[in-house]
Write a protein that holds these residues in place. Sequence first.
Motif, mmCIF file in Angstrom:
data_model
loop_
_atom_site.group_PDB
_atom_site.id
_atom_site.type_symbol
_atom_site.label_atom_id
_atom_site.label_comp_id
_atom_site.label_asym_id
_atom_site.label_seq_id
_atom_site.Cartn_x
_atom_site.Cartn_y
_atom_site.Cartn_z
ATOM 1 N N ASN A 1 148.590 -153.113 30.830
ATOM 2 C CA ASN A 1 148.898 -152.862 32.236
ATOM 3 C C ASN A 1 148.313 -151.610 32.561
ATOM 4 O O ASN A 1 148.771 -150.814 33.544
ATOM 5 C CB ASN A 1 150.490 -152.333 31.974
ATOM 6 N N GLY A 2 147.270 -151.174 32.307
ATOM 7 C CA GLY A 2 146.583 -150.049 32.784
ATOM 8 C C GLY A 2 145.095 -149.780 32.289
ATOM 9 O O GLY A 2 144.422 -150.906 31.613
ATOM 10 N N TYR A 3 144.453 -148.580 32.503
ATOM 11 C CA TYR A 3 143.170 -148.432 31.810
ATOM 12 C C TYR A 3 143.081 -147.005 31.405
ATOM 13 O O TYR A 3 143.768 -146.325 31.873
ATOM 14 C CB TYR A 3 142.304 -148.748 33.092
ATOM 15 N N LEU A 4 142.093 -146.569 30.612
ATOM 16 C CA LEU A 4 141.676 -145.202 30.108
ATOM 17 C C LEU A 4 140.171 -145.171 30.814
ATOM 18 O O LEU A 4 139.595 -145.921 30.377
ATOM 19 C CB LEU A 4 141.814 -145.180 28.725
ATOM 20 N N MET A 5 139.919 -144.122 31.604
ATOM 21 C CA MET A 5 138.610 -143.828 31.938
ATOM 22 C C MET A 5 138.150 -142.703 31.247
ATOM 23 O O MET A 5 138.790 -141.689 31.400
ATOM 24 C CB MET A 5 138.881 -143.796 33.520
ATOM 25 N N VAL A 6 136.977 -142.675 31.136
ATOM 26 C CA VAL A 6 136.559 -141.564 30.144
ATOM 27 C C VAL A 6 135.455 -141.246 31.146
ATOM 28 O O VAL A 6 134.220 -142.130 31.316
ATOM 29 C CB VAL A 6 135.756 -141.916 28.737
ATOM 30 N N GLU A 7 135.238 -139.854 31.582
ATOM 31 C CA GLU A 7 134.240 -139.395 32.671
ATOM 32 C C GLU A 7 133.635 -138.173 31.701
ATOM 33 O O GLU A 7 133.935 -137.089 30.904
ATOM 34 C CB GLU A 7 134.975 -139.051 33.735
ATOM 35 N N GLN A 8 132.438 -137.939 32.111
ATOM 36 C CA GLN A 8 131.645 -136.740 31.907
ATOM 37 C C GLN A 8 132.229 -135.451 32.591
ATOM 38 O O GLN A 8 133.172 -135.665 33.514
ATOM 39 C CB GLN A 8 130.061 -136.892 32.300
ATOM 40 N N GLY A 9 131.897 -134.370 32.016
ATOM 41 C CA GLY A 9 132.357 -133.025 32.668
ATOM 42 C C GLY A 9 133.488 -132.227 32.123
ATOM 43 O O GLY A 9 133.780 -131.393 32.629
ATOM 44 N N GLY A 10 133.849 -132.757 31.059
ATOM 45 C CA GLY A 10 134.988 -131.809 30.195
ATOM 46 C C GLY A 10 134.472 -130.729 29.390
ATOM 47 O O GLY A 10 133.163 -130.584 29.156
ATOM 48 N N VAL A 11 135.295 -129.629 29.118
ATOM 49 C CA VAL A 11 134.773 -128.601 28.450
ATOM 50 C C VAL A 11 135.485 -128.656 27.105
ATOM 51 O O VAL A 11 137.061 -128.662 27.052
ATOM 52 C CB VAL A 11 135.140 -127.338 29.186
ATOM 53 N N GLY A 12 134.961 -128.692 26.005
ATOM 54 C CA GLY A 12 135.590 -128.607 24.706
ATOM 55 C C GLY A 12 135.675 -127.205 24.161
ATOM 56 O O GLY A 12 134.959 -126.307 24.567
ATOM 57 N N LYS A 13 136.359 -126.864 23.144
ATOM 58 C CA LYS A 13 136.486 -125.768 22.404
ATOM 59 C C LYS A 13 136.326 -126.001 20.875
ATOM 60 O O LYS A 13 136.750 -127.018 20.345
ATOM 61 C CB LYS A 13 137.725 -124.920 22.816
ATOM 62 N N ASN A 14 136.139 -125.015 20.103
ATOM 63 C CA ASN A 14 136.069 -125.165 18.460
ATOM 64 C C ASN A 14 137.556 -125.106 18.082
ATOM 65 O O ASN A 14 137.586 -125.580 17.014
ATOM 66 C CB ASN A 14 135.094 -124.121 18.016
ATOM 67 N N GLN A 15 138.375 -124.531 18.512
ATOM 68 C CA GLN A 15 139.804 -124.561 18.228
ATOM 69 C C GLN A 15 140.614 -125.232 19.096
ATOM 70 O O GLN A 15 140.129 -125.663 20.402
ATOM 71 C CB GLN A 15 140.292 -123.079 17.996
ATOM 72 N N GLU A 16 141.832 -125.567 18.856
ATOM 73 C CA GLU A 16 142.849 -126.159 19.670
ATOM 74 C C GLU A 16 142.973 -125.442 20.936
ATOM 75 O O GLU A 16 143.089 -124.207 20.912
ATOM 76 C CB GLU A 16 144.130 -126.196 19.013
ATOM 77 N N LYS A 17 143.029 -126.255 22.091
ATOM 78 C CA LYS A 17 143.164 -125.470 23.453
ATOM 79 C C LYS A 17 144.749 -125.166 23.655
ATOM 80 O O LYS A 17 145.459 -125.806 23.071
ATOM 81 C CB LYS A 17 142.462 -126.464 24.507
ATOM 82 N N SER A 18 145.041 -124.121 24.249
ATOM 83 C CA SER A 18 146.353 -123.879 24.657
ATOM 84 C C SER A 18 146.821 -124.911 25.575
ATOM 85 O O SER A 18 145.880 -125.526 26.411
ATOM 86 C CB SER A 18 146.502 -122.381 25.127
ATOM 87 N N ARG A 19 148.368 -124.929 25.906
ATOM 88 C CA ARG A 19 148.948 -125.817 26.808
ATOM 89 C C ARG A 19 148.398 -125.361 28.516
ATOM 90 O O ARG A 19 148.252 -125.918 29.046
ATOM 91 C CB ARG A 19 150.233 -125.546 27.052
ATOM 92 N N GLU A 20 148.125 -123.968 28.547
ATOM 93 C CA GLU A 20 147.477 -123.543 29.772
ATOM 94 C C GLU A 20 146.212 -124.166 30.116
ATOM 95 O O GLU A 20 145.753 -124.272 31.358
ATOM 96 C CB GLU A 20 147.627 -122.199 29.939
ATOM 97 N N GLN A 21 145.287 -124.211 29.025
ATOM 98 C CA GLN A 21 144.009 -124.699 29.337
ATOM 99 C C GLN A 21 143.831 -126.185 29.325
ATOM 100 O O GLN A 21 142.993 -126.690 29.701
ATOM 101 C CB GLN A 21 143.210 -124.165 27.821
ATOM 102 N N ASN A 22 144.882 -126.898 28.600
ATOM 103 C CA ASN A 22 144.749 -128.352 28.677
ATOM 104 C C ASN A 22 146.271 -128.796 28.730
ATOM 105 O O ASN A 22 147.001 -129.295 27.520
ATOM 106 C CB ASN A 22 144.109 -128.709 27.203
ATOM 107 N N PRO A 23 146.807 -128.940 29.745
ATOM 108 C CA PRO A 23 148.178 -129.270 29.786
ATOM 109 C C PRO A 23 148.679 -130.646 29.859
ATOM 110 O O PRO A 23 149.956 -131.213 29.969
ATOM 111 C CB PRO A 23 148.744 -128.666 31.328
#
Length: 78
Positions: free
Chosen positions: A44-66
Amino acid sequence: MEFREFGLILFAERYEECIAFYRDVIQLKIRNVKDTLVSFELQNGYLMVEQGGVGKNQEKSREQNPNVLRFDVESLIP
């Protein structure tokens, strides 16, 4: 209001690795490929993967990745 389908958009820093994960490990069927994005079929839907994200070496906080992608499935083995 009637929804035809839903979509999730994921911006990935390691774009090719992310596509390989959803295609090869999770085994989602590819719906569409464009220059900077790949869409996968979901029920019933789709997952779209796009360029342009920013990764970190440790888990992101909820504020950085809500946002969280959660798939409740019986098994990852088709």
